[in-house]
Design a protein around this motif. Structure first.
Motif, PDB file in Angstrom:
ATOM      1  N   LEU A  28       0.840  -1.332   0.013  1.00  0.00           N
ATOM      2  CA  LEU A  28       0.078  -0.082   0.055  1.00  0.00           C
ATOM      3  C   LEU A  28       0.857   1.497  -0.065  1.00  0.00           C
ATOM      4  N   GLY A  29       2.116   1.291   0.614  1.00  0.00           N
ATOM      5  CA  GLY A  29       3.065   2.234   0.584  1.00  0.00           C
ATOM      6  C   GLY A  29       3.576   2.481  -0.875  1.00  0.00           C
ATOM      7  N   GLY A  30       3.571   1.477  -2.006  1.00  0.00           N
ATOM      8  CA  GLY A  30       3.841   1.894  -3.120  1.00  0.00           C
ATOM      9  C   GLY A  30       5.416   1.038  -3.413  1.00  0.00           C
ATOM     10  N   ASP A  31       5.756   0.228  -2.435  1.00  0.00           N
ATOM     11  CA  ASP A  31       6.896  -0.175  -2.446  1.00  0.00           C
ATOM     12  C   ASP A  31       7.115  -1.552  -2.985  1.00  0.00           C
ATOM     13  N   THR A  32       6.912  -1.642  -4.069  1.00  0.00           N
ATOM     14  CA  THR A  32       6.097  -3.056  -4.604  1.00  0.00           C
ATOM     15  C   THR A  32       7.093  -3.809  -5.793  1.00  0.00           C
ATOM     16  N   SER A  33       8.287  -3.065  -5.946  1.00  0.00           N
ATOM     17  CA  SER A  33       9.233  -3.537  -7.062  1.00  0.00           C
ATOM     18  C   SER A  33       9.995  -4.661  -6.435  1.00  0.00           C
ATOM     19  N   GLY A  34      10.252  -4.876  -5.209  1.00  0.00           N
ATOM     20  CA  GLY A  34      10.653  -6.010  -4.846  1.00  0.00           C
ATOM     21  C   GLY A  34      12.517  -5.946  -4.892  1.00  0.00           C
ATOM     22  N   ARG A  35      12.855  -4.732  -5.205  1.00  0.00           N
ATOM     23  CA  ARG A  35      14.146  -4.565  -5.333  1.00  0.00           C
ATOM     24  C   ARG A  35      14.598  -3.426  -4.490  1.00  0.00           C
ATOM     25  N   PRO A  36      15.697  -3.830  -3.288  1.00  0.00           N
ATOM     26  CA  PRO A  36      15.964  -2.774  -2.361  1.00  0.00           C
ATOM     27  C   PRO A  36      16.490  -1.412  -2.937  1.00  0.00           C
ATOM     28  N   ASP A  37      17.166  -1.634  -4.148  1.00  0.00           N
ATOM     29  CA  ASP A  37      17.820  -0.135  -4.584  1.00  0.00           C
ATOM     30  C   ASP A  37      16.913   0.717  -5.499  1.00  0.00           C
ATOM     31  N   ALA A  38      15.603   0.105  -5.664  1.00  0.00           N
ATOM     32  CA  ALA A  38      14.426   0.778  -6.572  1.00  0.00           C
ATOM     33  C   ALA A  38      13.944   1.977  -5.579  1.00  0.00           C
ATOM     34  N   SER A  39      13.823   2.940  -6.252  1.00  0.00           N
ATOM     35  CA  SER A  39      13.128   4.236  -5.705  1.00  0.00           C
ATOM     36  C   SER A  39      11.520   3.905  -5.384  1.00  0.00           C
ATOM     37  N   SER A  40      11.112   4.340  -4.389  1.00  0.00           N
ATOM     38  CA  SER A  40       9.733   4.007  -3.896  1.00  0.00           C
ATOM     39  C   SER A  40       8.694   4.734  -4.646  1.00  0.00           C
ATOM     40  N   HIS A  41       7.492   4.283  -5.054  1.00  0.00           N
ATOM     41  CA  HIS A  41       6.562   4.902  -5.659  1.00  0.00           C
ATOM     42  C   HIS A  41       5.634   5.416  -4.527  1.00  0.00           C
ATOM     43  N   ALA A  42       4.880   6.319  -5.111  1.00  0.00           N
ATOM     44  CA  ALA A  42       3.919   6.969  -4.029  1.00  0.00           C
ATOM     45  C   ALA A  42       2.668   6.021  -3.475  1.00  0.00           C
ATOM     46  N   PRO A  43       2.239   6.186  -2.332  1.00  0.00           N
ATOM     47  CA  PRO A  43       1.426   5.220  -1.778  1.00  0.00           C
ATOM     48  C   PRO A  43       0.047   5.452  -2.543  1.00  0.00           C
ATOM     49  N   ARG A  44      -0.653   4.265  -2.534  1.00  0.00           N
ATOM     50  CA  ARG A  44      -2.005   4.370  -3.321  1.00  0.00           C
ATOM     51  C   ARG A  44      -2.880   3.397  -2.857  1.00  0.00           C
ATOM     52  N   ALA A  45      -4.140   3.688  -3.084  1.00  0.00           N
ATOM     53  CA  ALA A  45      -5.065   2.889  -2.648  1.00  0.00           C
ATOM     54  C   ALA A  45      -5.001   1.401  -3.681  1.00  0.00           C
ATOM     55  N   MET A  46      -5.288   0.456  -2.896  1.00  0.00           N
ATOM     56  CA  MET A  46      -5.471  -1.092  -3.750  1.00  0.00           C
ATOM     57  C   MET A  46      -6.427  -1.646  -3.231  1.00  0.00           C
ATOM     58  N   ARG A  47      -7.057  -2.389  -4.221  1.00  0.00           N
ATOM     59  CA  ARG A  47      -8.078  -3.395  -4.000  1.00  0.00           C
ATOM     60  C   ARG A  47      -7.526  -4.686  -3.512  1.00  0.00           C
ATOM     61  N   TYR A  48      -8.489  -5.344  -2.896  1.00  0.00           N
ATOM     62  CA  TYR A  48      -8.178  -6.812  -2.320  1.00  0.00           C
ATOM     63  C   TYR A  48      -7.710  -7.790  -3.146  1.00  0.00           C
ATOM     64  N   SER A  49      -8.121  -7.618  -4.396  1.00  0.00           N
ATOM     65  CA  SER A  49      -7.362  -8.558  -5.381  1.00  0.00           C
ATOM     66  C   SER A  49      -5.967  -8.232  -5.876  1.00  0.00           C
ATOM     67  N   GLU A  50      -5.841  -6.724  -5.897  1.00  0.00           N
ATOM     68  CA  GLU A  50      -4.251  -6.532  -6.244  1.00  0.00           C
ATOM     69  C   GLU A  50      -3.264  -6.927  -5.056  1.00  0.00           C
ATOM     70  N   ILE A  51      -3.735  -6.522  -3.655  1.00  0.00           N
ATOM     71  CA  ILE A  51      -3.111  -7.021  -2.645  1.00  0.00           C
ATOM     72  C   ILE A  51      -2.765  -8.695  -2.623  1.00  0.00           C
ATOM     73  N   SER A  52      -3.812  -9.143  -3.038  1.00  0.00           N
ATOM     74  CA  SER A  52      -3.813 -10.840  -3.271  1.00  0.00           C
ATOM     75  C   SER A  52      -2.779 -11.218  -4.034  1.00  0.00           C
ATOM     76  N   ARG A  53      -2.936 -10.553  -5.239  1.00  0.00           N
ATOM     77  CA  ARG A  53      -2.126 -11.201  -6.201  1.00  0.00           C
ATOM     78  C   ARG A  53      -0.506 -10.894  -6.141  1.00  0.00           C
ATOM     79  N   LEU A  54      -0.220  -9.571  -5.419  1.00  0.00           N
ATOM     80  CA  LEU A  54       0.914  -9.188  -5.164  1.00  0.00           C
ATOM     81  C   LEU A  54       1.761  -9.936  -4.035  1.00  0.00           C
ATOM     82  N   LEU A  55       0.901 -10.380  -3.154  1.00  0.00           N
ATOM     83  CA  LEU A  55       1.540 -10.981  -1.862  1.00  0.00           C
ATOM     84  C   LEU A  55       1.344 -12.679  -2.307  1.00  0.00           C
ATOM     85  N   ALA A  56       2.335 -13.164  -2.990  1.00  0.00           N
ATOM     86  CA  ALA A  56       2.193 -14.442  -3.243  1.00  0.00           C
ATOM     87  C   ALA A  56       2.498 -15.324  -2.143  1.00  0.00           C
ATOM     88  N   GLY A  57       1.342 -16.330  -1.930  1.00  0.00           N
ATOM     89  CA  GLY A  57       1.329 -17.162  -1.008  1.00  0.00           C
ATOM     90  C   GLY A  57       0.542 -16.893   0.247  1.00  0.00           C
TER      91      GLY A  57
END
Length: 144
Positions: free
Chosen positions: A45-74
């Motif tokens: 939700l904070g926009g930190d979704t690249s998975g790379r520690p050196d990547a610059s963070s994106h802006a926080p944004r609203a996400m739907r349940y399904s988006e969060i679920s797809r992003l959080l594998a497992g």
């Protein structure tokens, strides 16, 4: 000897939050925010979704349940729902329902959640950056 009533004891305890004490409510909060799913939801939700520690963070944004679920594998549906509810209860995120067909539910970090996101992002980056060292140490430890 002065006696204190329950309200005075609660007021005193509030002034003296100390996670090293068994009865301190901050222990429950530490338990919650140290959960891997909480850390990952806050990062998502904070926009930190690249998975790379050196990547610059994106802006926080609203996400739907399904988006969060797809992003959080497992993550299971039950665990994600429990995590989102607990974060909403603690005031770290808000849940917005839009009356569409089907209903659209989205989640967004509150200011309190954003302040915690700054810390969890660092924790996630640290874990990803040092994983090779930790794995090597585990191998060495297990060999002895």
């Amino acid at each position: 000897m002065a006696t204190t009533n329950a309200a005075q004891k609660r007021a005193q305890a509030k002034v003296e939050y100390n996670a090293f004490l068994a009865a301190c409510p901050s222990r429950q909060l530490l338990d919650r925010i140290s959960d891997k799913w909480v850390v990952l939801v806050l990062c998502a939700l904070g926009g930190d979704t690249s998975g790379r520690p050196d990547a610059s963070s994106h802006a926080p944004r609203a996400m739907r349940y399904s988006e969060i679920s797809r992003l959080l594998a497992g993550v299971s549906q039950k665990m994600l729902t429990q995590t989102l509810r607990s974060l909403e209860r603690d005031g770290l995120l808000t849940r917005s329902v839009t009356p569409t067909v089907p209903v659209t539910v989205s989640y967004r970090l509150t200011d309190l959640g954003l302040s915690l996101h700054d810390m969890t992002r660092g924790l996630r980056h640290w874990a990803q950056s040092h994983m090779d060292e930790v794995l090597a140490n585990r191998t060495d430890y297990d060999a002895t």
